[in-house]
Design an enzyme around this catalytic site. Structure first.
Site, mmCIF file in Angstrom:
data_model
loop_
_atom_site.group_PDB
_atom_site.id
_atom_site.type_symbol
_atom_site.label_atom_id
_atom_site.label_comp_id
_atom_site.label_asym_id
_atom_site.label_seq_id
_atom_site.Cartn_x
_atom_site.Cartn_y
_atom_site.Cartn_z
ATOM 1 N N LEU A 1 -5.492 3.741 4.465
ATOM 2 C CA LEU A 1 -5.640 3.082 5.792
ATOM 3 C C LEU A 1 -5.735 1.713 5.518
ATOM 4 C CD1 LEU A 1 -8.789 5.133 7.243
ATOM 5 C CD2 LEU A 1 -6.538 5.036 7.909
ATOM 6 N N ASP A 2 -5.204 0.805 6.491
ATOM 7 C CA ASP A 2 -5.214 -0.812 5.980
ATOM 8 C C ASP A 2 -6.645 -0.916 5.909
ATOM 9 O OD1 ASP A 2 -2.554 -0.672 6.692
ATOM 10 O OD2 ASP A 2 -2.820 -1.383 8.759
ATOM 11 N N LYS A 3 -6.676 -2.239 5.105
ATOM 12 C CA LYS A 3 -8.121 -2.682 4.860
ATOM 13 C C LYS A 3 -8.917 -3.041 6.276
ATOM 14 C CE LYS A 3 -10.265 -6.738 2.738
ATOM 15 N NZ LYS A 3 -10.062 -7.980 1.719
ATOM 16 N N THR B 1 -8.806 -1.059 9.071
ATOM 17 C CA THR B 1 -8.932 -0.013 9.765
ATOM 18 C C THR B 1 -10.046 0.954 9.212
ATOM 19 O OG1 THR B 1 -6.527 -0.009 10.267
ATOM 20 C CG2 THR B 1 -7.756 2.177 10.370
ATOM 21 N N ARG C 1 0.217 -0.020 14.874
ATOM 22 C CA ARG C 1 0.019 -1.620 15.212
ATOM 23 C C ARG C 1 1.335 -2.031 15.531
ATOM 24 N NH1 ARG C 1 -2.527 -3.927 10.023
ATOM 25 N NH2 ARG C 1 -2.542 -5.881 10.979
#
Length: 315
Positions: free
Chosen positions: A151-153, A155, A254
């Protein structure tokens, strides 16, 4: 001889290629001998000089075998833990479910899954996991042990963490064959249609290399990206959306909602910052899959910052 399931570090094996097995690629032959391990894992053994043919170290997977060839395979030794970072008292992480072969963990926002680069000294989810489960250092890729998706930082939400190379290979195959169902909750700007499918390929941005961008035509190096969604609630000038990504491209949700003209609230890279939340409003809400013939499903409720955002939007 077929070796199944989990193999301890430092284990060694020897094979004598029969006439019927001749003219098979080395990596394919070893995948058949070790069905619980992926071709990428076999490639790593080759890269670490852990496989020999008739006593000679082999580094290329595409070697075709000859009858009576002796293959020796050594599994890697247990990896040292290396530098141990001090864990904050309350990192916000938690274990949702613990299984013999995998973990389901909750990642809070503002925590990297693994080191973004070798110069980083930030505590990561991997650091936290290894502090509890040291055996994870032997699983998967050395700089991101136990990680098969991310997951993105910024998220928040759920991740599945394989606990051994057997399950690491299985989950890798499940993700590759799109047999893991993931649901995200996103809060977006504007009012998208009630339901929809976004089918724009994604590629690295040609100028800003840390960003991705969507493509309306197939040009350059692009990757298929498919997202389904449905709106759960409309507000004055925003919406709560349930998102089902079919593919798993970097920044896919996104990028796709920005392409629709409805960027995620708080997304400073693909939209704009928000006074109501200091990150993109995106949460990995649920994950489900079948493992060894049994169905598993897990959910994680919205974190406090996204709940607060919803309350503000409902006013």
């Amino acid at each position: 001889m077929e070796i199944s399931k989990i193999i301890p570090p430092n284990s060694t094996f020897s094979f004598n290629v029969s006439a019927d097995e001749a003219n098979i690629r080395l990596d394919l032959y070893l995948c058949k001998q070790f069905p619980s391990y992926s071709r990428s894992f076999i490639q790593k053994l080759l890269e670490q000089d852990l496989i020999t043919l008739n006593g000679k170290i082999i580094s290329k997977p595409g070697v075709y075998l000859k009858p009576a060839t002796i293959i020796n395979v050594q599994f890697p030794p247990e990896k040292p833990l290396g530098t141990q970072r001090t864990m904050p008292a309350n990192l916000g992480t938690r274990i949702i479910f613990e299984h013999e072969h995998f973990l389901i963990v909750y990642k809070p926002p503002f925590l990297n899954v693994h080191m973004p680069n070798h110069e980083s000294d930030e505590v990561t989810l991997v650091d936290w996991l290894i502090s509890i489960f040291p055996d994870l250092t032997t699983v998967g890729v050395s700089d991101r042990p136990g990680i098969v998706h991310r997951l993105d930082k910024e998220t928040s939400g759920l991740l599945v963490i394989p606990r051994n190379n057997y399950s690491h290979a299985l989950f890798g195959d499940l993700f590759k064959s799109r047999k893991i169902d993931k649901t995200y909750l996103a809060i977006v700007q504007g009012h998208p249609q009630e339901t929809g499918t976004i089918n724009y390929p994604i590629r690295r941005h040609p100028v800003h290399r840390s960003k991705m961008t969507h493509m309306t035509g197939i040009t350059g190096k692009v990757r298929e990206a498919l997202t389904h969604y449905k709106v759960l609630d409309y507000f004055k000038d925003s919406a709560l959306v349930e998102v089902h990504p079919i593919t798993g491209r970097t920044h896919q949700i996104r990028v796709h909602f920005t392409a629709l003209g409805h960027p995620l609230i708080g997304d400073a890279i693909y939209g704009s910052k928000s006074k109501l939340i200091n990150r993109q409003a995106l949460h990995a809400h649920s994950i489900s899959f079948e493992f060894e013939g049994k169905a598993f499903a897990f959910t994680a409720e919205l974190p406090a910052d996204m709940e607060k955002l919803l309350q503000e939007l409902k006013k």
